[in-house]
Design a protein around this motif. Structure first.
Motif, PDB file in Angstrom:
ATOM      1  N   ARG A 296     110.662   1.047  62.872  1.00  0.00           N
ATOM      2  CA  ARG A 296     111.481   1.431  61.717  1.00  0.00           C
ATOM      3  C   ARG A 296     112.812   0.683  61.693  1.00  0.00           C
ATOM      4  NH1 ARG A 296     109.432   7.564  62.683  1.00  0.00           N
ATOM      5  NH2 ARG A 296     107.862   7.614  61.016  1.00  0.00           N
ATOM      6  N   LEU A 297     112.958  -0.281  62.589  1.00  0.00           N
ATOM      7  CA  LEU A 297     114.199  -1.048  62.668  1.00  0.00           C
ATOM      8  C   LEU A 297     114.033  -2.412  62.018  1.00  0.00           C
ATOM      9  CD1 LEU A 297     115.176  -0.359  66.397  1.00  0.00           C
ATOM     10  CD2 LEU A 297     116.068   0.775  64.362  1.00  0.00           C
ATOM     11  N   PRO A 298     115.097  -2.956  61.400  1.00  0.00           N
ATOM     12  CA  PRO A 298     115.028  -4.296  60.790  1.00  0.00           C
ATOM     13  C   PRO A 298     115.249  -5.395  61.826  1.00  0.00           C
ATOM     14  CG  PRO A 298     117.176  -3.329  60.374  1.00  0.00           C
ATOM     15  CD  PRO A 298     116.385  -2.274  61.123  1.00  0.00           C
ATOM     16  N   VAL A 299     114.394  -5.448  62.845  1.00  0.00           N
ATOM     17  CA  VAL A 299     114.523  -6.460  63.896  1.00  0.00           C
ATOM     18  C   VAL A 299     113.579  -7.621  63.621  1.00  0.00           C
ATOM     19  CG1 VAL A 299     115.285  -4.814  65.646  1.00  0.00           C
ATOM     20  CG2 VAL A 299     112.828  -5.236  65.344  1.00  0.00           C
ATOM     21  N   ALA A 300     113.742  -8.704  64.395  1.00  0.00           N
ATOM     22  CA  ALA A 300     112.962  -9.913  64.151  1.00  0.00           C
ATOM     23  C   ALA A 300     111.522  -9.790  64.600  1.00  0.00           C
ATOM     24  CB  ALA A 300     113.621 -11.102  64.861  1.00  0.00           C
ATOM     25  N   TYR A 301     111.278  -9.002  65.652  1.00  0.00           N
ATOM     26  CA  TYR A 301     109.933  -9.003  66.251  1.00  0.00           C
ATOM     27  C   TYR A 301     109.736  -7.745  67.068  1.00  0.00           C
ATOM     28  CZ  TYR A 301     106.184 -10.573  69.454  1.00  0.00           C
ATOM     29  OH  TYR A 301     105.035 -10.694  70.202  1.00  0.00           O
ATOM     30  N   VAL A 302     108.556  -7.150  66.929  1.00  0.00           N
ATOM     31  CA  VAL A 302     108.131  -6.057  67.799  1.00  0.00           C
ATOM     32  C   VAL A 302     106.717  -6.365  68.262  1.00  0.00           C
ATOM     33  CG1 VAL A 302     107.724  -3.582  68.069  1.00  0.00           C
ATOM     34  CG2 VAL A 302     109.508  -4.383  66.493  1.00  0.00           C
ATOM     35  N   GLY A 303     106.552  -6.586  69.551  1.00  0.00           N
ATOM     36  CA  GLY A 303     105.233  -6.871  70.103  1.00  0.00           C
ATOM     37  C   GLY A 303     104.894  -5.875  71.187  1.00  0.00           C
ATOM     38  N   ALA A 304     103.616  -5.537  71.299  1.00  0.00           N
ATOM     39  CA  ALA A 304     103.189  -4.556  72.299  1.00  0.00           C
ATOM     40  C   ALA A 304     101.954  -5.069  73.036  1.00  0.00           C
ATOM     41  CB  ALA A 304     102.899  -3.208  71.650  1.00  0.00           C
ATOM     42  N   MET A 305     101.985  -4.956  74.359  1.00  0.00           N
ATOM     43  CA  MET A 305     100.899  -5.421  75.208  1.00  0.00           C
ATOM     44  C   MET A 305      99.798  -4.373  75.280  1.00  0.00           C
ATOM     45  SD  MET A 305     101.120  -6.711  79.164  1.00  0.00           S
ATOM     46  CE  MET A 305     101.675  -8.352  78.700  1.00  0.00           C
ATOM     47  N   GLY A 306      98.576  -4.854  75.474  1.00  0.00           N
ATOM     48  CA  GLY A 306      97.450  -3.942  75.656  1.00  0.00           C
ATOM     49  C   GLY A 306      96.171  -4.564  75.156  1.00  0.00           C
ATOM     50  N   SER A 307      95.064  -4.008  75.555  1.00  0.00           N
ATOM     51  CA  SER A 307      93.756  -4.466  75.091  1.00  0.00           C
ATOM     52  C   SER A 307      93.556  -4.061  73.633  1.00  0.00           C
ATOM     53  CB  SER A 307      92.657  -3.843  75.953  1.00  0.00           C
ATOM     54  OG  SER A 307      92.620  -2.433  75.740  1.00  0.00           O
ATOM     55  N   ALA A 332     103.159  -6.634  66.370  1.00  0.00           N
ATOM     56  CA  ALA A 332     102.368  -7.735  66.915  1.00  0.00           C
ATOM     57  C   ALA A 332     101.621  -7.204  68.134  1.00  0.00           C
ATOM     58  CB  ALA A 332     103.264  -8.906  67.303  1.00  0.00           C
ATOM     59  N   SER A 333     100.344  -6.881  67.948  1.00  0.00           N
ATOM     60  CA  SER A 333      99.570  -6.280  69.027  1.00  0.00           C
ATOM     61  C   SER A 333      98.092  -6.574  68.801  1.00  0.00           C
ATOM     62  CB  SER A 333      99.800  -4.766  69.067  1.00  0.00           C
ATOM     63  OG  SER A 333      98.975  -4.144  70.013  1.00  0.00           O
ATOM     64  N   PRO A 334      97.373  -7.022  69.823  1.00  0.00           N
ATOM     65  CA  PRO A 334      97.859  -7.386  71.151  1.00  0.00           C
ATOM     66  C   PRO A 334      98.913  -8.498  71.082  1.00  0.00           C
ATOM     67  CG  PRO A 334      95.467  -7.204  71.151  1.00  0.00           C
ATOM     68  CD  PRO A 334      95.905  -7.148  69.727  1.00  0.00           C
ATOM     69  N   ILE A 335      99.879  -8.429  71.948  1.00  0.00           N
ATOM     70  CA  ILE A 335     101.048  -9.294  71.887  1.00  0.00           C
ATOM     71  C   ILE A 335     100.688 -10.743  72.203  1.00  0.00           C
ATOM     72  CG2 ILE A 335     101.721  -9.009  74.306  1.00  0.00           C
ATOM     73  CD1 ILE A 335     104.642  -8.708  73.333  1.00  0.00           C
ATOM     74  N   GLY A 336     101.364 -11.693  71.524  1.00  0.00           N
ATOM     75  CA  GLY A 336     101.223 -13.106  71.846  1.00  0.00           C
ATOM     76  C   GLY A 336     100.211 -13.844  70.994  1.00  0.00           C
ATOM     77  N   LEU A 337     100.268 -15.184  71.078  1.00  0.00           N
ATOM     78  CA  LEU A 337      99.280 -16.038  70.414  1.00  0.00           C
ATOM     79  C   LEU A 337      98.083 -16.265  71.331  1.00  0.00           C
ATOM     80  CD1 LEU A 337     101.421 -18.819  68.666  1.00  0.00           C
ATOM     81  CD2 LEU A 337     100.655 -16.612  67.773  1.00  0.00           C
TER      82      LEU A 337
END
Length: 380
Positions: A296-307, A332-337
């Motif tokens: 709910r925040l105006p941040v640049a990126y939110v990523g979360a790790m997990g299967s 962004a989940s699963p996190i990363g490219l």
């Protein structure tokens, strides 16, 4: 363009050293870029009193020309705005092999021409936001005039009070976002005018990366975050794992429940639109209440790790907590490219790649076989 002040930071120590010694330094600063320009607005090159060259404006393409121009400007005292671009166009002084276009403002800086530089350097060193506004195009009596702005004060003048007031409002907004760019005004501050071109160099505090979860992957993410210039915080509720010794590349390690820490930082005004949040806990009791706040925040990126299974279960819990689909799409989940990463270090690179792609609008595809510009701006 954001964070251009970061490029100027690369040469600030050398510049302030010569300035304090009473020397005059030739300075070329990138104030405008188009197409596949190799360096961002704010990138700078110095020519010291002993002929030493420091910094870069183009990665090598036009440094020789800027060096000569800076030497001439120190001798004459007259600043100049030069355009460098593709070599087959007579409008451009020197060819850029990348096909980009740069506008470079070249000036002589000394104690007399820039008396506030010491204060600017002190603010940068203390991570206090400060913006330097310079007239880079306009009548001779305005060219080179400067206004230095802090959130609560100002120094210098661009030649007219109404102009100073208008620029102060606009530039402080840019400073809050960490943006470096040019603005145009009329001679008396009219926002629809174009008699004056002003370059706003924002020295905002480094953008923050907050890594939640004191695991081995977090150490690698903190390392690559620091390498990219972020001020890195690692947060975990478990004191046995959240120690400075385990995270030597982090600027700070905090023992606190993640959602409580994030909310405290929001309340303190320490989270902004440049902040990136990496949730590596992959434990529902930590990451669900944390993501309720983060998404709910105006941040640049939110990523979360997990299967993928963890991701699906997490989404279900977040929906039960009341988050809407638009908010969930920001995760962004699963996190990363998809780099095929296995180790913590490789995974950190994939996360960093996703953050960079999101910042500049990159596709994440291989450049081999791709069309269009290599270097992007945030709005294209």
């Amino acid at each position: 363009m954001t964070d251009g002040g970061g490029a100027m930071r690369d040469v600030l120590d050398d510049l302030i050293g010569w300035w304090q010694a009473g020397e005059t330094v030739g300075v070329g600063t990138v104030v405008g870029t188009w197409r596949s320009a190799p360096r961002p607005a704010g990138a700078a090159m110095l020519v010291g009193p002993d002929g030493t060259a420091v910094g870069s404006v183009s990665g090598g393409c036009v440094e020789g020309a800027v060096y000569a121009e800076a030497t001439d400007v120190v001798a004459s005292g007259e600043p100049t705005l030069e355009r460098y671009g593709v070599s087959d166009d007579d409008a451009f002084a020197v060819g850029l092999t990348c096909g980009g276009i740069l506008d470079v403002y070249v000036e002589a800086i000394s104690r007399e021409s820039f008396p506030e530089l010491g204060e600017v350097a002190a603010s940068v060193g203390a991570h206090e936001p400060v913006a330097v506004v310079t007239c880079v195009k306009g009548p001779a009596d305005r060219l080179g005039k400067r206004l230095v702005l802090w959130p609560d004060r100002a120094s210098g003048t661009l030649g007219a009070q109404r102009l100073d007031d208008a620029v102060a409002d606009d530039a402080r907004g840019m400073l809050a976002a960490g943006r470096t760019a040019t603005l145009t005004y009329g001679s008396d501050g009219q926002r629809r005018g174009d008699e004056l071109t002003l370059f706003v160099s924002s020295f905002a505090p480094p953008a923050r990366m907050v890594v939640f979860g004191a695991i081995d992957f977090a150490a690698a993410v903190a390392r690559v975050g620091a390498f990219l210039g972020y001020r890195v915080t690692v947060c975990d509720a478990r004191p046995v794992f959240a120690t400075a010794r385990r995270f030597p590349d982090a600027d700070e390690v905090v023992v606190e429940w993640p959602h409580r820490y994030l909310q405290s930082q929001v309340d303190a005004g320490a989270i902004d639109e440049r902040t990136v949040l990496c949730v590596l806990t992959h434990d529902p009791k930590f990451d669900v209440p944390l993501l309720e706040v983060a998404l709910r925040l105006p941040v640049a990126y939110v990523g979360a790790m997990g299967s993928r299974r963890t991701h699906d279960e997490r989404l279900a819990r977040l929906r039960e907590a009341g988050l809407g689909e638009d908010e969930l799409l920001r995760l962004a989940s699963p996190i990363g490219l998809d780099l095929g990463a296995r180790t913590p270090e490789e995974t950190a690179v994939s996360i960093a790649a996703e953050i960079i792609a999101g910042r500049w609008g990159g596709s994440g595809e291989r450049l081999t076989g791709a069309d269009g510009p290599i270097h992007r701006t945030a709005d294209r």
